[in-house]
Each structure stands twice: as structure tokens, then as C-alpha cells.
Design an enzyme around this catalytic site. Sequence first.
Site, PDB file in Angstrom:
ATOM      1  N   ASP A   1       5.280  -0.192  -6.200  1.00 42.91           N
ATOM      2  CA  ASP A   1       4.017   0.340  -5.688  1.00 42.91           C
ATOM      3  C   ASP A   1       3.294   1.179  -6.735  1.00 42.91           C
ATOM      4  O   ASP A   1       2.384   1.912  -6.412  1.00 42.91           O
ATOM      5  CB  ASP A   1       4.273   1.173  -4.421  1.00 42.91           C
ATOM      6  CG  ASP A   1       5.279   2.300  -4.698  1.00 42.91           C
ATOM      7  OD1 ASP A   1       5.766   2.390  -5.850  1.00 42.91           O
ATOM      8  OD2 ASP A   1       5.560   3.083  -3.778  1.00 42.91           O
ATOM      9  N   ASN A   2       3.741   1.065  -8.007  1.00 42.64           N
ATOM     10  CA  ASN A   2       2.997   1.845  -9.012  1.00 42.64           C
ATOM     11  C   ASN A   2       2.823   1.041 -10.301  1.00 42.64           C
ATOM     12  O   ASN A   2       3.641   0.163 -10.622  1.00 42.64           O
ATOM     13  CB  ASN A   2       3.683   3.193  -9.271  1.00 42.64           C
ATOM     14  CG  ASN A   2       4.961   3.037 -10.061  1.00 42.64           C
ATOM     15  OD1 ASN A   2       4.918   2.970 -11.289  1.00 42.64           O
ATOM     16  ND2 ASN A   2       6.082   2.925  -9.363  1.00 42.64           N
TER      17      ASN A   2
ATOM     18  N   ASN B   1       8.201   4.834   6.643  1.00 41.97           N
ATOM     19  CA  ASN B   1       8.457   3.496   6.068  1.00 41.97           C
ATOM     20  C   ASN B   1       8.649   2.446   7.160  1.00 41.97           C
ATOM     21  O   ASN B   1       8.392   1.261   6.957  1.00 41.97           O
ATOM     22  CB  ASN B   1       9.734   3.486   5.221  1.00 41.97           C
ATOM     23  CG  ASN B   1       9.723   4.483   4.075  1.00 41.97           C
ATOM     24  OD1 ASN B   1      10.757   5.045   3.742  1.00 41.97           O
ATOM     25  ND2 ASN B   1       8.567   4.713   3.463  1.00 41.97           N
ATOM     26  N   LEU B   2       9.141   2.879   8.317  1.00 41.47           N
ATOM     27  CA  LEU B   2       9.680   1.924   9.282  1.00 41.47           C
ATOM     28  C   LEU B   2       8.602   1.108  10.010  1.00 41.47           C
ATOM     29  O   LEU B   2       8.917   0.120  10.685  1.00 41.47           O
ATOM     30  CB  LEU B   2      10.572   2.644  10.299  1.00 41.47           C
ATOM     31  CG  LEU B   2      11.793   3.341   9.658  1.00 41.47           C
ATOM     32  CD1 LEU B   2      12.613   4.063  10.703  1.00 41.47           C
ATOM     33  CD2 LEU B   2      12.669   2.332   8.921  1.00 41.47           C
TER      34      LEU B   2
ATOM     35  N   GLY C   1       7.921  -2.123   1.227  1.00 39.40           N
ATOM     36  CA  GLY C   1       7.268  -3.107   2.104  1.00 39.40           C
ATOM     37  C   GLY C   1       7.438  -4.538   1.641  1.00 39.40           C
ATOM     38  O   GLY C   1       7.760  -5.422   2.439  1.00 39.40           O
TER      39      GLY C   1
ATOM     40  N   CYS D   1      -2.260 -10.044 -18.733  1.00 39.94           N
ATOM     41  CA  CYS D   1      -3.390 -10.939 -19.031  1.00 39.94           C
ATOM     42  C   CYS D   1      -4.474 -10.772 -17.960  1.00 39.94           C
ATOM     43  O   CYS D   1      -5.665 -10.861 -18.236  1.00 39.94           O
ATOM     44  CB  CYS D   1      -2.945 -12.405 -19.002  1.00 39.94           C
ATOM     45  SG  CYS D   1      -1.907 -12.929 -20.365  1.00 39.94           S
TER      46      CYS D   1
ATOM     47  N   CYS E   1      -0.432   3.083  -0.561  1.00 40.98           N
ATOM     48  CA  CYS E   1      -0.333   2.879   0.888  1.00 40.98           C
ATOM     49  C   CYS E   1      -0.357   4.219   1.611  1.00 40.98           C
ATOM     50  O   CYS E   1      -0.941   4.357   2.687  1.00 40.98           O
ATOM     51  CB  CYS E   1       0.950   2.127   1.236  1.00 40.98           C
ATOM     52  SG  CYS E   1       0.955   0.424   0.651  1.00 40.98           S
TER      53      CYS E   1
ATOM     54  N   CYS F   1       1.815 -10.568 -24.116  1.00 40.35           N
ATOM     55  CA  CYS F   1       2.308 -11.941 -24.289  1.00 40.35           C
ATOM     56  C   CYS F   1       1.539 -12.731 -25.356  1.00 40.35           C
ATOM     57  O   CYS F   1       1.918 -13.876 -25.657  1.00 40.35           O
ATOM     58  CB  CYS F   1       2.258 -12.701 -22.963  1.00 40.35           C
ATOM     59  SG  CYS F   1       0.607 -13.225 -22.469  1.00 40.35           S
TER      60      CYS F   1
ATOM     61  N   ARG G   1       6.710  -0.841   8.608  1.00 36.70           N
ATOM     62  CA  ARG G   1       6.562  -2.114   7.884  1.00 36.70           C
ATOM     63  C   ARG G   1       7.806  -2.526   7.083  1.00 36.70           C
ATOM     64  O   ARG G   1       7.995  -3.716   6.824  1.00 36.70           O
ATOM     65  CB  ARG G   1       5.352  -2.049   6.938  1.00 36.70           C
ATOM     66  CG  ARG G   1       5.502  -0.986   5.862  1.00 36.70           C
ATOM     67  CD  ARG G   1       4.193  -0.639   5.169  1.00 36.70           C
ATOM     68  NE  ARG G   1       4.426   0.399   4.165  1.00 36.70           N
ATOM     69  CZ  ARG G   1       4.606   1.680   4.437  1.00 36.70           C
ATOM     70  NH1 ARG G   1       4.588   2.109   5.670  1.00 36.70           N
ATOM     71  NH2 ARG G   1       4.822   2.557   3.468  1.00 36.70           N
TER      72      ARG G   1
HETATM   73 ZN   LIG Z   1      -0.289 -11.661 -21.112  1.00 37.47          ZN
END
Ligand SMILES: [Zn+2]
Length: 351
Positions: A226-227, A166-167, A137, A271, A285, A345, A169
Site C-alpha cells: 500500500d505504499n 482491517n476486517l 486487502g 515504465c 485507504c 529496466c 475487507r
Molecule cells: Zn521499466
Amino acid sequence: MALVLVLAAALWGLGHLMKVPVAGRQAMVGLLFVAVVSLHLVLPAGHPLREATGGSAGEWLVLGGLVALVWLYARGLGRLRRRVRPENRPPPDSAAEGAFRAGELDRYARHIMLREIGGPGQRALKNARVLVIGAGGLGAPVMLYLAAAGVGTIGVIDDDVVEETNLQRQIIHADARIGMPKVFSAEAAIKALNPHVTVRPYHRRLDGAIAHDLFTDYDLIIDGTDNFDTRYLANRVAVELSLPMISGALAQWEGQVSTFHPAGGAPCYRCIFPAPPAPHLAPSCAEAGVLGPLPGIIGTMMAAEAVKEITGAGQGLRGRMVIWDALFGESRTIALKPRADCPDCGGGKGA
Ligand SMILES: [Zn+2]
């Protein structure tokens, strides 16, 4: 007077023949001018030499003044030309990497006339290499708009095939391509829209074994996955390689978008989301449903942020997240800060 002018022309011509530089010839004519004016000032009126060279110093001074004015004007004009803003100048390597092919300047004309993009921005788009994770999507509008915008190289990684569900969207795919791997369906759509784009389809799942090597080939990561496993992996590797990552997410009627880039002073994905939510709090979805145009809106915002990130136009979404609620037609922007104890990070300083 004519005698002196002929003499000046002869001096200039002689200098030219002897390959004297322009400045040298100007000095010779200047000396002649000074000599003539001096003659008029020193010699008494009526002297044969004065009569032969124009009679009075006044005429010569007026002529000298006029020449000086023209010279000053030309010099000022040259200086103004040199002050043209550097960003509007074509880059020195314009004939080298990423030269536009026939027809491309017309194709991108509406971009090139934007002050914030212009020719240099369009060239940056052509030289850019963008990796899109997920051809679903969010990936669909991102890839279509980046291809249309003239991003030179688009990589796409996804292991799914196009399904009928799927179609509703995922508008980069088509009914006739049901059953085809999504990355090849996306490649066909991109090529049909803009044949000047290089597409690199990777029909596989992004995993730890390939992520680092794959990401090093790109300047910008688009997270349309999507995961959460893939998203955390993409975040970790993007942080390691100091690559900006534009990330979008959807839930039923609501979507969000931000640019994560610790090396650029912004937080990373982890973060903000230190741990994946419990599965029942973040259904997919397929489990919870999603409004068809919503990925179009969020994915198109991601494409706009990508164009800004590549061209340096405006202010990107580093350290900010836009949340769009389609059900009520409302949006809000929240500030995001790096977390000092972020394991990916280390608080916005990069890995
Ligand atoms: Zn970070």
C-alpha cells in the site's frame, strides 16, 4: 496346410527358446511363407509336396494378406499412440520433486480437468514459489486463492498486526486474531484451508537490505503493498532478477491490475509510473476509504493472473492493465508500453 502351420509354430517356439528377437522370428516365419508360396507356383499341380502343403497358392496368399492387414493395423495404432500431445503426458520426473500426496488429486480435480491446466499445470502450481508483499486487502484474496489452487510455497512479508479496521475487507484475518502479526494470521488461515501448502511468513517490512536475497527464493512476485517506496523497491529487484511481478492497486471504488515483466517483453512498474504521485493525489485507504469487496475483486484477478503465469494458460496481463470501476460496474483494458528511458529496466530489456 496344417503341416506348414505346425512348422511355423515350431520355428516361432524354437526362436523363442533360443532368445531370437521378435523381428528375427517374424523373418523366419516370413521366409517359410515365401518358400511355401514359391513351391506352389513352381511345382506342377498334384505334386506330393504341393498336396502336403495345402494344394494351391491362393489359400496361402489370402492368409498372408490377412496377416499383413493385422500387422499394418497394429503398427498404425502404435504410431497414433506416439502422437499423443506432449503437454498431456506426465512429466518424466513425476515421481520426484513435488509428488502429490494422498487426497491432493481429488482436491485439485476441477483444475486438472481444465485443458489449459491439466496434470502438468497442477504440478507446476505445486512446484511454484510465490512471494506476496503485503498481507492486507489485496494479499488476503491472493493468498487464499493461491493456497486453495495448490501453489506449493507461499511467502508473505508484512510488518503490520491485524486491526479491527482491517476486517471490513482483509478476509484472510479474523476477529479472534486482532493484535496478531498479519503474516502469522495469514499463515493460520492458509494452513486451515490447505495443509499441503508451505507458508513462509516474514514479519518485517521489505527493505533494500533483504529484498534481493529474499526474491531469489521465489519464481513470482505479487505486489499487494500500500505504499510507493516498497512498490518501487519490489519493482527494481524483480527487474534485476528477471522475475515477473503481478501488481494491484486500489483507490476508493477503483482498482487496477497488470503483470510487469521486462524480461518477458512487458514494461516494468516504473515504465508506467516513473515517479510517485503527490501524496494528496494518491491518498491511502486509511485516508480516503475503500469499498470492502474491491480488494477482493482485484486481488482475485491477481490470483487468476498468477495461476496463468505459472501454468502458461491463456494470455496474461503483460503489457496490459485492467481497470475496474466498481461504482459504475465498468472495466476497461489499456495497452502499456515500455519506456526507453526507464531507469529500472531501460525500456523493457531488463536490468
Ligand atoms: Zn521499466
